[in-house]
Design a protein around this motif. Structure first.
Motif, short mmCIF file in Angstrom:
data_model
loop_
_atom_site.label_atom_id
_atom_site.label_comp_id
_atom_site.label_asym_id
_atom_site.label_seq_id
_atom_site.Cartn_x
_atom_site.Cartn_y
_atom_site.Cartn_z
N THR A 15 59.95 20.45 36.03
CA THR A 15 59.37 20.50 34.68
C THR A 15 58.18 21.46 34.70
OG1 THR A 15 59.99 18.19 34.38
CG2 THR A 15 58.41 19.12 32.81
N ASN A 16 58.15 22.38 33.74
CA ASN A 16 57.05 23.34 33.68
C ASN A 16 55.79 22.66 33.14
OD1 ASN A 16 58.57 25.55 34.60
ND2 ASN A 16 59.32 26.00 32.54
N CYS A 17 54.78 22.60 33.99
CA CYS A 17 53.46 22.15 33.56
C CYS A 17 52.63 23.41 33.33
CB CYS A 17 52.84 21.28 34.66
SG CYS A 17 51.10 20.91 34.41
N TYR A 18 52.04 23.53 32.13
CA TYR A 18 51.28 24.73 31.78
C TYR A 18 49.79 24.44 31.77
CZ TYR A 18 55.79 26.62 30.39
OH TYR A 18 57.10 27.05 30.39
N ILE A 19 49.04 25.34 32.39
CA ILE A 19 47.58 25.26 32.37
C ILE A 19 47.09 26.45 31.57
CG2 ILE A 19 45.50 25.30 33.81
CD1 ILE A 19 47.48 24.02 36.00
N VAL A 20 46.46 26.17 30.43
CA VAL A 20 46.19 27.20 29.43
C VAL A 20 44.70 27.24 29.12
CG1 VAL A 20 46.87 28.06 27.15
CG2 VAL A 20 48.42 26.55 28.42
N ARG A 21 44.16 28.45 29.04
CA ARG A 21 42.75 28.59 28.69
C ARG A 21 42.51 30.00 28.16
NH1 ARG A 21 44.39 29.15 33.73
NH2 ARG A 21 43.38 30.57 35.19
N PRO A 22 41.45 30.16 27.35
CA PRO A 22 41.08 31.52 26.98
C PRO A 22 40.62 32.25 28.22
CG PRO A 22 39.99 29.89 25.57
CD PRO A 22 40.60 29.14 26.71
N GLU A 23 40.92 33.55 28.28
CA GLU A 23 40.53 34.40 29.40
C GLU A 23 39.09 34.12 29.82
OE1 GLU A 23 42.12 36.74 31.85
OE2 GLU A 23 42.83 37.68 30.00
N GLY A 24 38.90 33.78 31.10
CA GLY A 24 37.56 33.59 31.62
C GLY A 24 36.92 32.24 31.36
N ALA A 25 37.58 31.37 30.59
CA ALA A 25 36.99 30.06 30.28
C ALA A 25 37.19 29.09 31.44
CB ALA A 25 37.62 29.49 29.01
N LYS A 26 36.27 28.12 31.54
CA LYS A 26 36.38 27.07 32.56
C LYS A 26 37.19 25.89 32.05
CE LYS A 26 33.08 27.59 36.11
NZ LYS A 26 34.00 28.66 36.58
N GLU A 27 37.00 25.61 30.75
CA GLU A 27 37.65 24.45 30.15
C GLU A 27 39.12 24.80 29.90
OE1 GLU A 27 37.16 21.83 26.07
OE2 GLU A 27 36.00 23.66 26.32
N CYS A 28 40.03 23.87 30.24
CA CYS A 28 41.45 24.19 30.07
C CYS A 28 42.22 23.05 29.44
CB CYS A 28 42.08 24.60 31.40
SG CYS A 28 42.26 23.24 32.56
N LEU A 29 43.40 23.42 28.96
CA LEU A 29 44.37 22.51 28.39
C LEU A 29 45.54 22.43 29.37
CD1 LEU A 29 46.13 21.21 26.02
CD2 LEU A 29 46.60 23.56 25.33
N VAL A 30 46.05 21.22 29.60
CA VAL A 30 47.26 21.07 30.40
C VAL A 30 48.36 20.54 29.49
CG1 VAL A 30 48.37 19.72 32.24
CG2 VAL A 30 46.17 20.82 32.66
N ILE A 31 49.51 21.22 29.49
CA ILE A 31 50.65 20.82 28.67
C ILE A 31 51.74 20.25 29.57
CG2 ILE A 31 52.46 21.64 27.10
CD1 ILE A 31 50.48 23.80 26.16
#
Length: 196
Positions: A15-31
């Motif tokens: 299953t594809n787990c995605y780690i997403v953030r704006p370029e250079g940001a520390k805070e991220c979203l995991v889908i």
């Protein structure tokens, strides 16, 4: 907004787990963290990232298996479409854990990113696609060359047809990040995917 997106295919179902953030940001979203929370946590640590929120495209066990451990470790918020609460526990590996809900056409800010929620039922009653900038996180609704199965409890072939029709009508091209398998673009899928 330039996004940095990392893909970790995890578990038996890859299953594809995605780690997403704006370029250079520390805070991220995991889908859709489906499995192996320790792999996700060590990846975040290695990259110096802070997990602030998890977003789920649907409630199947292979997409939610690592949620509780990640939430316990980081205190992050967890978003889910409440229609998923109708799924039988055998498909969700027990009660679904979440802190927040979203619904069709909601705009939510996830880890600082403006996110549009599209309900795309068919694979499950509360499946969603998440649109962030030029990216579509499609869960098990749309795959490269295929679409999600509709034969499990909560699946609905007619709803899936309507959902795919809706995606086909979206303006603009999106990078498609599916729940399993390789990525694609919406334009390519419109041209080559027999289900669209």
């Amino acid at each position: 907004l330039m996004l940095q997106i990392d893909t970790l295919p995890l578990g038996d179902y890859q299953t594809n787990c995605y780690i997403v953030r704006p370029e250079g940001a520390k805070e991220c979203l995991v889908i859709d963290p489906g499995y192996e929370p320790e792999i996700i946590l060590s990846f975040l640590k290695e990259k110096g990232l802070e997990l602030s929120v998890i977003a789920l495209t649907h409630g199947h066990f292979d997409h939610v298996g690592a949620v509780r451990d990640l939430a316990a470790e980081t205190g992050c918020r967890v978003y889910l479409d409440p229609k998923e609460l109708t799924l039988p526990p055998m498909l969700t590996a027990g009660p679904l854990y979440y802190t927040d809900t979203y619904a069709d056409s909601d705009r939510v800010t996830l880890a600082g990113m403006d996110t549009l929620v599209l309900e795309t039922p068919g694979h499950t009653p509360g499946s969603v696609c998440l649109l962030i900038d030029a990216h579509m996180f499609a869960g098990d609704t749309l795959f490269a060359g295929s679409c999600g199965r509709t034969d499990l409890p909560g699946g609905d072939p007619r709803a899936m047809r309507d959902s795919l029709r809706r995606l086909a009508k979206l303006e603009g091209n999106f990078f498609v990040h599916p729940g399993h398998g390789p990525g694609s673009t919406l334009d390519r899928e419109k041209q080559t995917n027999p289900y669209l």
